[in-house]
Scaffold this motif. Structure first.
Motif, PDB file in Angstrom:
ATOM      1  N   LYS A   9     -11.130  10.558   3.213  1.00  0.00           N
ATOM      2  CA  LYS A   9     -12.172   9.624   2.775  1.00  0.00           C
ATOM      3  C   LYS A   9     -12.866   8.988   3.978  1.00  0.00           C
ATOM      4  O   LYS A   9     -14.090   8.834   4.010  1.00  0.00           O
ATOM      5  CB  LYS A   9     -11.567   8.525   1.904  1.00  0.00           C
ATOM      6  CG  LYS A   9     -11.252   8.916   0.476  1.00  0.00           C
ATOM      7  CD  LYS A   9     -10.729   7.699  -0.269  1.00  0.00           C
ATOM      8  CE  LYS A   9     -10.419   8.024  -1.718  1.00  0.00           C
ATOM      9  NZ  LYS A   9      -9.875   6.828  -2.438  1.00  0.00           N
TER      10      LYS A   9
ATOM     11  N   HIS B 108     -15.433  10.682  -3.942  1.00  0.00           N
ATOM     12  CA  HIS B 108     -14.112  10.492  -3.367  1.00  0.00           C
ATOM     13  C   HIS B 108     -13.469  11.848  -3.112  1.00  0.00           C
ATOM     14  O   HIS B 108     -13.676  12.791  -3.865  1.00  0.00           O
ATOM     15  CB  HIS B 108     -13.194   9.683  -4.297  1.00  0.00           C
ATOM     16  CG  HIS B 108     -13.671   8.287  -4.532  1.00  0.00           C
ATOM     17  ND1 HIS B 108     -13.715   7.343  -3.545  1.00  0.00           N
ATOM     18  CD2 HIS B 108     -14.144   7.696  -5.649  1.00  0.00           C
ATOM     19  CE1 HIS B 108     -14.188   6.199  -4.050  1.00  0.00           C
ATOM     20  NE2 HIS B 108     -14.459   6.392  -5.322  1.00  0.00           N
TER      21      HIS B 108
ATOM     22  N   ASN C  41      -2.779   2.452  -8.319  1.00  0.00           N
ATOM     23  CA  ASN C  41      -4.039   1.982  -7.749  1.00  0.00           C
ATOM     24  C   ASN C  41      -3.777   1.366  -6.373  1.00  0.00           C
ATOM     25  O   ASN C  41      -3.011   0.413  -6.244  1.00  0.00           O
ATOM     26  CB  ASN C  41      -4.665   0.944  -8.691  1.00  0.00           C
ATOM     27  CG  ASN C  41      -6.041   0.504  -8.247  1.00  0.00           C
ATOM     28  OD1 ASN C  41      -6.483   0.794  -7.148  1.00  0.00           O
ATOM     29  ND2 ASN C  41      -6.734  -0.211  -9.132  1.00  0.00           N
ATOM     30  N   THR C  42      -4.414   1.903  -5.350  1.00  0.00           N
ATOM     31  CA  THR C  42      -4.213   1.383  -3.996  1.00  0.00           C
ATOM     32  C   THR C  42      -5.387   0.531  -3.530  1.00  0.00           C
ATOM     33  O   THR C  42      -5.500   0.222  -2.342  1.00  0.00           O
ATOM     34  CB  THR C  42      -4.006   2.539  -3.001  1.00  0.00           C
ATOM     35  OG1 THR C  42      -5.118   3.438  -3.073  1.00  0.00           O
ATOM     36  CG2 THR C  42      -2.720   3.297  -3.291  1.00  0.00           C
ATOM     37  N   TYR C  43      -6.263   0.158  -4.450  1.00  0.00           N
ATOM     38  CA  TYR C  43      -7.376  -0.699  -4.073  1.00  0.00           C
ATOM     39  C   TYR C  43      -6.895  -2.153  -3.967  1.00  0.00           C
ATOM     40  O   TYR C  43      -5.969  -2.568  -4.656  1.00  0.00           O
ATOM     41  CB  TYR C  43      -8.496  -0.610  -5.109  1.00  0.00           C
ATOM     42  CG  TYR C  43      -9.336   0.646  -5.003  1.00  0.00           C
ATOM     43  CD1 TYR C  43      -8.784   1.858  -4.636  1.00  0.00           C
ATOM     44  CD2 TYR C  43     -10.695   0.606  -5.283  1.00  0.00           C
ATOM     45  CE1 TYR C  43      -9.542   3.011  -4.539  1.00  0.00           C
ATOM     46  CE2 TYR C  43     -11.482   1.760  -5.201  1.00  0.00           C
ATOM     47  CZ  TYR C  43     -10.892   2.951  -4.830  1.00  0.00           C
ATOM     48  OH  TYR C  43     -11.650   4.087  -4.745  1.00  0.00           O
TER      49      TYR C  43
ATOM     50  N   ASP D 180      -6.762   9.469   2.023  1.00  0.00           N
ATOM     51  CA  ASP D 180      -7.481   8.352   2.636  1.00  0.00           C
ATOM     52  C   ASP D 180      -8.056   8.730   3.993  1.00  0.00           C
ATOM     53  O   ASP D 180      -9.144   8.280   4.365  1.00  0.00           O
ATOM     54  CB  ASP D 180      -6.555   7.141   2.766  1.00  0.00           C
ATOM     55  CG  ASP D 180      -6.425   6.370   1.463  1.00  0.00           C
ATOM     56  OD1 ASP D 180      -6.897   6.872   0.425  1.00  0.00           O
ATOM     57  OD2 ASP D 180      -5.855   5.254   1.474  1.00  0.00           O
TER      58      ASP D 180
ATOM     59  N   TRP E 138       0.833  -1.203   0.000  1.00  0.00           N
ATOM     60  CA  TRP E 138       0.000   0.000   0.000  1.00  0.00           C
ATOM     61  C   TRP E 138       0.869   1.256   0.000  1.00  0.00           C
ATOM     62  O   TRP E 138       0.588   2.215  -0.722  1.00  0.00           O
ATOM     63  CB  TRP E 138      -0.941  -0.009   1.209  1.00  0.00           C
ATOM     64  CG  TRP E 138      -1.762   1.241   1.276  1.00  0.00           C
ATOM     65  CD1 TRP E 138      -2.900   1.513   0.574  1.00  0.00           C
ATOM     66  CD2 TRP E 138      -1.477   2.408   2.059  1.00  0.00           C
ATOM     67  NE1 TRP E 138      -3.359   2.782   0.878  1.00  0.00           N
ATOM     68  CE2 TRP E 138      -2.501   3.352   1.785  1.00  0.00           C
ATOM     69  CE3 TRP E 138      -0.474   2.739   2.964  1.00  0.00           C
ATOM     70  CZ2 TRP E 138      -2.537   4.613   2.379  1.00  0.00           C
ATOM     71  CZ3 TRP E 138      -0.507   3.991   3.563  1.00  0.00           C
ATOM     72  CH2 TRP E 138      -1.531   4.913   3.271  1.00  0.00           C
TER      73      TRP E 138
ATOM     74  N   GLY F 125      -8.321  -6.235  -3.967  1.00  0.00           N
ATOM     75  CA  GLY F 125      -9.458  -7.027  -4.404  1.00  0.00           C
ATOM     76  C   GLY F 125      -9.697  -8.273  -3.575  1.00  0.00           C
ATOM     77  O   GLY F 125      -8.810  -8.792  -2.899  1.00  0.00           O
TER      78      GLY F 125
ATOM     79  N   THR G 283     -10.543  -8.716   2.643  1.00  0.00           N
ATOM     80  CA  THR G 283      -9.388  -8.514   3.504  1.00  0.00           C
ATOM     81  C   THR G 283      -8.585  -9.790   3.705  1.00  0.00           C
ATOM     82  O   THR G 283      -9.132 -10.890   3.743  1.00  0.00           O
ATOM     83  CB  THR G 283      -9.818  -7.968   4.881  1.00  0.00           C
ATOM     84  OG1 THR G 283      -8.659  -7.764   5.687  1.00  0.00           O
ATOM     85  CG2 THR G 283     -10.769  -8.920   5.605  1.00  0.00           C
TER      86      THR G 283
ATOM     87  N   SER H 184       0.982   3.859  -3.023  1.00  0.00           N
ATOM     88  CA  SER H 184       0.624   5.243  -2.711  1.00  0.00           C
ATOM     89  C   SER H 184       1.708   6.206  -3.158  1.00  0.00           C
ATOM     90  O   SER H 184       1.433   7.277  -3.697  1.00  0.00           O
ATOM     91  CB  SER H 184       0.376   5.401  -1.202  1.00  0.00           C
ATOM     92  OG  SER H 184      -0.728   4.635  -0.779  1.00  0.00           O
TER      93      SER H 184
END
Length: 518
Positions: free
Chosen positions: A450, A115, A80-82, A447, A71, A84, A87, A75
């Motif tokens: 967010k 966002h 892309n810090t998403y 974040d 991450w 899939g 968890t 960052s």
């Protein structure tokens, strides 16, 4: 050369190694398992690097798991810090796992956009030095700032990258106790840390020199002074810079001999108790006009009781308190200090905060902190407990290239972050890595905003201890307020300060990070 000769030479070399192994007495493994026994030492040497890529799961390794490092890396690169497919964390069996409770409806003024913007501005709610009327009081333009890491512990290129990144992200960089180097002078604004050895502000005998301090802060963009009492990596021990890292350049900056281990005293000589420390704080503030605070790990709580008692008269006091959790660790330290000396951040901070809150001083002091707080969920918990500003250390190192090789103490950091070896240092490009440092800080701020949006508030400082629960597997959930014994209103800004934070975020008052009059 023919293959036969090559094979013969190889066999001769192996035979020589085997003969040496069989006759040496230092290593039993090599005497018993000549040649192949060397594999054990190779695996031991490169074990951390191999484990983090081959052996461990995504959420297993410490101090930072593969998911956490991934991450930070993503960052810092603006990728892309998403994640899939749900968890990787073992929520079903974890104890103390934080859950942030989103609200169905937003509170007054809270954002409702899908966002938060990538470059969201997220100033600190409190003005450093404002309550005590310091001449150069100011509101930091960023809730996230770079923690104290010295030139010496980190390479010049790493310090330069972080300083340039601080300028790009409009945040502060703490110098660490190793003095103010040329690498700190690349545009980023600074908090100058005064350690027990007084590097950068000491006389020939190693005593504190006020005149040198005033000359130093006048020569650089220093916005605040921080007196380091102790740090999470080695509380009560003092710093140690191995002789291998003490180059002529570092020796000149610090005023120490070249090539010799540099051991900082465990405690200060400019003051000897809480009373004289507060006199020292007021002297520094009066002579420089700057806000003055302290940094400390937390052990014996009697010190904090005495500090709060003396500050309750409001005649003297620190402008900020920077709590370093015992799980912090940008500095190398003996294992027992890394593992078992000083409280981890959440216990440490909550104990200190409660003492100020009981005395009604929580809005008069800015609370800063570090100890793996560069991960969003940890930062949110800290903010909900009453923290005002996040300090990132190892996470910032990861952003500029650290791979968690854990060679910080050996001067062999393979990425050039924590070394003084010029060959290794040259691999770190300050121009490129400064952008990554800034992008990571912006991503963390994004974040945090967010999450504030999910909770229905305009700023993460308005997330309170009732907004976060700690789980005991799938059995029970206990709020931070109940877990840490907070009273109603604790962990949140008072009404006046909360109104200021809302006005800042809604544009009702200027969002100026440099208001000398604030």
């Amino acid at each position: 050369m023919s293959w036969t000769k090559i094979a013969a030479a190889g066999a001769a070399a192996l035979g020589a190694v085997a003969a040496h192994d069989l006759t040496q007495r230092k290593h039993a493994i090599l005497r018993n398992f000549p040649v192949v026994g060397h594999l054990r030492f190779t695996l031991e040497k490169f074990g951390p690097e191999l484990r983090q890529y081959i052996v461990t799961s995504n959420d297993e390794e410490r101090p930072f798991s593969r998911d956490q490092r991934r991450w930070v890396y993503a960052s810092s690169k603006g990728e892309n810090t998403y994640f899939g497919f749900g968890t990787d964390n073992d929520v079903e069996r974890s104890i103390g796992y934080p859950v942030i409770k989103h609200r169905t409806f937003a509170g007054p003024g809270a954002a409702t956009a899908p966002h938060a913007e990538e470059a969201v501005r997220l100033p600190m709610g409190k003005v450093l030095g404002g309550p005590r009327g310091r001449a150069k009081a100011f509101r930091p333009g960023s809730i996230v700032n770079i923690s104290g890491m010295s030139f010496g512990s980190l390479s010049g290129n790493a310090i330069e990258a972080l300083n340039r990144g601080a300028e790009l992200a409009d945040c502060l960089q703490n110098t660490g106790e190793g003095g103010l180097s040329p690498y700190h002078r690349n545009g980023g604004e600074l908090v100058f840390q005064i350690g027990t050895a007084y590097f950068g502000c000491r006389d020939a005998e190693g005593r504190f020199d006020l005149g040198r301090l005033k000359e130093l802060v006048a020569s650089a963009p220093v916005r605040a002074l921080e007196i380091k009492l102790s740090q999470g990596a080695k509380p009560g021990l003092g710093g140690m810079l191995p002789g291998a890292k003490v180059t002529p350049e570092i020796a000149e900056i610090r005023g120490i001999p070249v090539g010799q281990d540099c051991a900082s005293p465990s405690r200060h000589t400019a003051f000897s108790d809480t009373d004289s420390m507060l006199d020292f704080v007021e002297l520094l503030a009066a002579e420089t006009g700057l806000p003055v605070g302290i940094k400390s790990a937390v052990g014996d709580l009697a010190f904090w009781d005495e500090l709060v008692a003396q500050m309750s008269t409001r005649e003297r006091g620190v402008d900020f308190v920077n709590i370093d959790g015992g799980e912090g660790g940008t500095g190398a330290a003996p294992l027992v200090f890394s593992d078992s000396v000083a409280y981890p951040f959440r216990i440490a901070f909550s104990q200190v905060y409660q003492r100020f809150a009981r005395a009604g001083l929580q809005d008069s002091v800015a609370f800063l902190g570090g100890g793996k707080l560069g991960l969003t969920e940890n930062a949110v918990v800290a903010l909900a407990l009453g923290l005002d500003g996040i300090h990132v250390g190892r996470e910032a190192m990861l952003a500029v290239g650290c791979i968690q090789a854990q060679k910080c103490h050996a001067d062999t950091c393979p990425t050039g972050v924590a070394t003084q070896d010029r060959r290794l240092e040259r691999g770190l490009d300050p121009a490129l890595k400064s952008v990554r440092a800034a992008t990571y800080i912006r991503s963390l701020r994004r974040d945090l905003q967010k999450v504030a949006e999910a909770v229905g508030v305009v700023h993460p400082a308005l997330i309170g201890p009732d907004d976060v629960d700690l789980l005991d597997g799938t059995r029970t959930a206990t709020s931070l307020r109940e877990t840490y014994g907070y009273e109603p209103g604790w962990g949140l800004p008072g009404p006046v300060l909360a109104g200021t934070v809302e006005d800042l975020m809604l544009g009702r008052i200027p969002d100026d990070p440099h208001p000398a009059h604030a």
